[in-house]
Design a protein around this motif. Sequence first.
Motif, PDB file in Angstrom:
ATOM      1  N   HIS A 127      27.503  38.224  48.417  1.00  0.00           N
ATOM      2  CA  HIS A 127      28.787  38.837  48.086  1.00  0.00           C
ATOM      3  C   HIS A 127      28.602  40.002  47.109  1.00  0.00           C
ATOM      4  O   HIS A 127      27.565  40.136  46.467  1.00  0.00           O
ATOM      5  N   THR A 128      29.647  40.826  47.000  1.00  0.00           N
ATOM      6  CA  THR A 128      29.657  41.910  46.028  1.00  0.00           C
ATOM      7  C   THR A 128      30.931  41.817  45.190  1.00  0.00           C
ATOM      8  O   THR A 128      31.931  41.213  45.592  1.00  0.00           O
ATOM      9  N   ALA A 171      40.560  51.959  41.861  1.00  0.00           N
ATOM     10  CA  ALA A 171      41.902  51.669  42.366  1.00  0.00           C
ATOM     11  C   ALA A 171      41.847  51.057  43.754  1.00  0.00           C
ATOM     12  O   ALA A 171      42.530  50.066  44.046  1.00  0.00           O
ATOM     13  N   ALA A 172      41.015  51.616  44.613  1.00  0.00           N
ATOM     14  CA  ALA A 172      40.888  51.086  45.979  1.00  0.00           C
ATOM     15  C   ALA A 172      40.309  49.683  45.970  1.00  0.00           C
ATOM     16  O   ALA A 172      40.731  48.823  46.754  1.00  0.00           O
ATOM     17  N   ALA A 173      39.344  49.427  45.076  1.00  0.00           N
ATOM     18  CA  ALA A 173      38.737  48.102  45.000  1.00  0.00           C
ATOM     19  C   ALA A 173      39.766  47.054  44.589  1.00  0.00           C
ATOM     20  O   ALA A 173      39.790  45.944  45.132  1.00  0.00           O
ATOM     21  N   VAL A 174      40.626  47.397  43.626  1.00  0.00           N
ATOM     22  CA  VAL A 174      41.645  46.444  43.183  1.00  0.00           C
ATOM     23  C   VAL A 174      42.674  46.200  44.267  1.00  0.00           C
ATOM     24  O   VAL A 174      43.078  45.062  44.524  1.00  0.00           O
ATOM     25  N   VAL A 219      40.404  38.869  44.953  1.00  0.00           N
ATOM     26  CA  VAL A 219      40.959  38.279  43.738  1.00  0.00           C
ATOM     27  C   VAL A 219      40.681  39.235  42.587  1.00  0.00           C
ATOM     28  O   VAL A 219      39.682  39.957  42.600  1.00  0.00           O
ATOM     29  N   LEU A 220      41.566  39.258  41.594  1.00  0.00           N
ATOM     30  CA  LEU A 220      41.358  40.019  40.366  1.00  0.00           C
ATOM     31  C   LEU A 220      41.193  39.023  39.225  1.00  0.00           C
ATOM     32  O   LEU A 220      42.085  38.208  38.975  1.00  0.00           O
ATOM     33  N   ALA A 221      40.057  39.085  38.532  1.00  0.00           N
ATOM     34  CA  ALA A 221      39.788  38.193  37.406  1.00  0.00           C
ATOM     35  C   ALA A 221      39.912  38.974  36.106  1.00  0.00           C
ATOM     36  O   ALA A 221      39.240  39.989  35.910  1.00  0.00           O
ATOM     37  N   LEU A 222      40.773  38.499  35.213  1.00  0.00           N
ATOM     38  CA  LEU A 222      40.986  39.110  33.910  1.00  0.00           C
ATOM     39  C   LEU A 222      40.672  38.089  32.821  1.00  0.00           C
ATOM     40  O   LEU A 222      40.693  36.883  33.070  1.00  0.00           O
ATOM     41  N   GLU A 223      40.423  38.572  31.601  1.00  0.00           N
ATOM     42  CA  GLU A 223      40.255  37.630  30.493  1.00  0.00           C
ATOM     43  C   GLU A 223      41.466  36.706  30.430  1.00  0.00           C
ATOM     44  O   GLU A 223      41.337  35.485  30.380  1.00  0.00           O
ATOM     45  N   LYS A 260      34.062  40.617  47.472  1.00  0.00           N
ATOM     46  CA  LYS A 260      34.941  41.757  47.161  1.00  0.00           C
ATOM     47  C   LYS A 260      35.995  41.425  46.101  1.00  0.00           C
ATOM     48  O   LYS A 260      37.135  41.894  46.170  1.00  0.00           O
ATOM     49  N   ALA A 261      35.616  40.625  45.124  1.00  0.00           N
ATOM     50  CA  ALA A 261      36.490  40.402  43.975  1.00  0.00           C
ATOM     51  C   ALA A 261      36.314  41.547  42.983  1.00  0.00           C
ATOM     52  O   ALA A 261      35.351  42.318  43.044  1.00  0.00           O
TER      53      ALA A 261
END
Length: 294
Positions: free
Chosen positions: A34-35, A57-60, A65-69, A263-264
């Motif tokens: 995975h990347t 921007a395109a990746a998000v 999934v988007l991982a944040l603190e 693709k996270a």
Amino acid sequence: MLRRLIIVFFVFLSWQPAEAAERGALFRLSAHGHTMFLFGTMHVGLPSFYPLEPQLAAAVESASVLALELDPQPSFAKVAAALNRYGKLAPGAAGYVQLGPRKLTRIDEMARAAGLDPATAHSYKPVLLATLLSLAEYEKQGYRASLSTDRELARMARARGVRIVELESLEGQLAMLDSLPVPSQWRFLEDCLNSISSGAQANEVRTVVGAWGRADQAGLEAMAQRMQLDNSVGGKFTREVLLDGRNGTLADKIDTLLKETDKAVSAIGVLHLLGPRSVPELLRARGVGVERVY
């Protein structure tokens, strides 16, 4: 939070819309077939920080999934419960009066200037009060928590139906702030007051924001090196607890996410991505492919 002992701050940039440009630090991770993109954020912002550069921007927008603190939109009840448990002085605890009238007057004046009622300020543990006073300084210099890159990334993700996960918890972050021995907490507050009064925070932020805004790798790494040499109470706490003390867990959770999904996008404070004990270096040591994009 005491965002890495006040890692972003000052220098009022233009309010005119900016062209999309490289800002912060961006890495591409690869492992387990995975990347993932790993981005270094600022926890306050200006309109001129946006739009984000197209690759990020395109990746998000297409992320699994988007991982944040932390989720930047926690419930009020959750915040209140965590603050009451970790941020308030216990009834009967030695409080601000012990500091003496001169120091107490100074604290009250700075609390009022920050929009805090002194009586309310006296209920907070000293490290939490230092955090709130510093965040108020951000506001005075034009920075807004509502314009942080974390919030913008979350907004973009929600608009596209991308799932958001937390790498940490609010309770955990506040508990870390409370881990400093009590005498050192009072020294921490005093150091913070001195830094605000002298303009030292503002001077440091000129460098931080400038380097982040240009994706200046050398400038960001130079700042990390200076932090390694700061042996003040606040400097050691920032380095040993708020950064090194969290980087291992952050690396573990990012690696687990990389195993589970392709693709996270992960986004954490930029200081976690700098230096020899940074999250990218910890991931590289365990065999994850780490490529610095900018």
